[in-house]
Design a protein around this motif. Structure first.
Motif, PDB file in Angstrom:
ATOM      1  N   LEU A   9       0.840  -1.198   0.000  1.00 20.83           N
ATOM      2  CA  LEU A   9       0.000   0.000   0.000  1.00 20.83           C
ATOM      3  C   LEU A   9       0.874   1.247   0.000  1.00 20.83           C
ATOM      4  O   LEU A   9       1.592   1.517   0.964  1.00 20.83           O
ATOM      5  CB  LEU A   9      -0.920   0.003   1.225  1.00 20.83           C
ATOM      6  N   ALA A  10       0.810   1.987  -1.096  1.00 22.86           N
ATOM      7  CA  ALA A  10       1.635   3.200  -1.241  1.00 22.86           C
ATOM      8  C   ALA A  10       0.791   4.367  -1.707  1.00 22.86           C
ATOM      9  O   ALA A  10       1.268   5.261  -2.408  1.00 22.86           O
ATOM     10  CB  ALA A  10       2.769   2.943  -2.223  1.00 22.86           C
ATOM     11  N   GLY A  11      -0.473   4.376  -1.309  1.00 19.92           N
ATOM     12  CA  GLY A  11      -1.378   5.421  -1.781  1.00 19.92           C
ATOM     13  C   GLY A  11      -1.505   6.612  -0.867  1.00 19.92           C
ATOM     14  O   GLY A  11      -2.319   7.505  -1.112  1.00 19.92           O
ATOM     15  N   GLY A  12      -0.690   6.667   0.217  1.00 21.76           N
ATOM     16  CA  GLY A  12      -0.782   7.770   1.168  1.00 21.76           C
ATOM     17  C   GLY A  12      -0.284   9.079   0.587  1.00 21.76           C
ATOM     18  O   GLY A  12       0.432   9.110  -0.416  1.00 21.76           O
ATOM     19  N   LEU A  49       1.679  -3.358  -6.436  1.00 21.47           N
ATOM     20  CA  LEU A  49       1.824  -2.096  -5.720  1.00 21.47           C
ATOM     21  C   LEU A  49       0.560  -1.274  -5.909  1.00 21.47           C
ATOM     22  O   LEU A  49       0.151  -1.003  -7.035  1.00 21.47           O
ATOM     23  CB  LEU A  49       3.034  -1.336  -6.266  1.00 21.47           C
ATOM     24  N   ASN A  50      -0.067  -0.900  -4.811  1.00 17.49           N
ATOM     25  CA  ASN A  50      -1.223  -0.002  -4.872  1.00 17.49           C
ATOM     26  C   ASN A  50      -0.726   1.428  -4.777  1.00 17.49           C
ATOM     27  O   ASN A  50      -0.189   1.852  -3.761  1.00 17.49           O
ATOM     28  CB  ASN A  50      -2.201  -0.309  -3.734  1.00 17.49           C
ATOM     29  N   ALA A  51      -0.868   2.176  -5.864  1.00 21.11           N
ATOM     30  CA  ALA A  51      -0.437   3.578  -5.902  1.00 21.11           C
ATOM     31  C   ALA A  51      -1.282   4.309  -6.928  1.00 21.11           C
ATOM     32  O   ALA A  51      -1.767   3.720  -7.902  1.00 21.11           O
ATOM     33  CB  ALA A  51       1.039   3.678  -6.257  1.00 21.11           C
ATOM     34  N   GLY A  79      -7.146   0.961  -1.032  1.00 17.41           N
ATOM     35  CA  GLY A  79      -6.037   0.162  -1.534  1.00 17.41           C
ATOM     36  C   GLY A  79      -6.275  -1.318  -1.360  1.00 17.41           C
ATOM     37  O   GLY A  79      -5.924  -2.132  -2.222  1.00 17.41           O
ATOM     38  N   VAL A  80      -6.877  -1.690  -0.230  1.00 17.42           N
ATOM     39  CA  VAL A  80      -7.231  -3.087  -0.002  1.00 17.42           C
ATOM     40  C   VAL A  80      -8.200  -3.564  -1.076  1.00 17.42           C
ATOM     41  O   VAL A  80      -8.034  -4.649  -1.654  1.00 17.42           O
ATOM     42  CB  VAL A  80      -7.845  -3.272   1.400  1.00 17.42           C
TER      43      VAL A  80
END
Length: 211
Positions: A9-12, A49-51, A79-80
């Motif tokens: 999870l890299a969507g922050g 990779l979630n972005a 993201g999940v």
């Protein structure tokens, strides 16, 4: 064959680090994301990779990049959901999620999460660590563990339920996991919390020292 896939999870928004991709920050001469990939890879069958934004900026990682399907910044649950949709297309039954800014998570994370899910129809488990005495005092004695909502085991079978919850405005991870009798897997936090995540420049200095 492993049926569990991994999603980073890299969507922050990384506001406390001045924005940008926190996972590109370096410790020990390597990016946080590289540390995370190396730690997660042996634990899952495949990774993504979630972005959000331009996926091309991650071409060097060699991973599929899956964006949120929920408009706006909907937090880690979005993201999940993206990971669950990706896993469904792969024929997988579950995913394990990790945060792109936490390079020290346990090397047996997936194994322990699965053990805690034993007997569940839909495996749904979050990682936890014991609260320190100081943390318990600050919380007024409420709860003995810290839940780490970006580190969990999630069932593909509940992805449409999660989609409906997000469409309805739900954003808090534990609010959704509690609805589905989510469990917890307890990890030791000595000599330091393995789910320590890097939010500030000071955290980066601390991570370098821990490494």
């Amino acid at each position: 064959m492993k049926r569990t896939l991994g999603v980073i999870l890299a969507g922050g928004l990384a506001t406390r680090m001045g924005g940008g991709d926190k996972g590109r920050l370096l410790i020990g001469g390597r990016s946080l994301m590289t540390h995370v990939i190396d730690r997660l890879s042996p634990q899952v069958a495949h990774m993504a990779l979630n972005a959000n934004g331009d996926a091309g900026r991650f071409d060097d990682l060699g991973l599929p990049v899956i964006p949120d399907s929920i408009d706006g910044f909907a937090g880690p649950l979005a993201g999940v959901l993206a990971g669950l949709d990706w896993a469904a297309d792969k024929g997988a039954t579950s995913i394990v999620t990790v945060a792109a800014d936490s390079p020290f998570f346990p090397s047996n994370l997936t194994e322990r999460l699965k053990q805690s899910a034993d007997g569940q129809v839909h495996p749904l488990v979050l990682a936890t660590t014991p609260k320190t005495g100081e943390e318990q005092l600050k919380s007024g004695g409420k709860g003995r563990v810290n839940r780490h909502p970006t580190f969990g085991l999630w069932p593909v079978a509940l992805r449409d339920d999660l989609r409906a919850a997000l469409d309805g405005g739900l954003r808090k991870v534990v609010a959704w996991t509690d609805l589905h009798d989510g469990r917890e897997a307890l990890f030791e936090a000595e000599p330091f919390d393995p789910f320590f995540n890097i939010n500030t420049p000071e955290d980066l200095v601390q991570a370098e020292a821990l490494l």
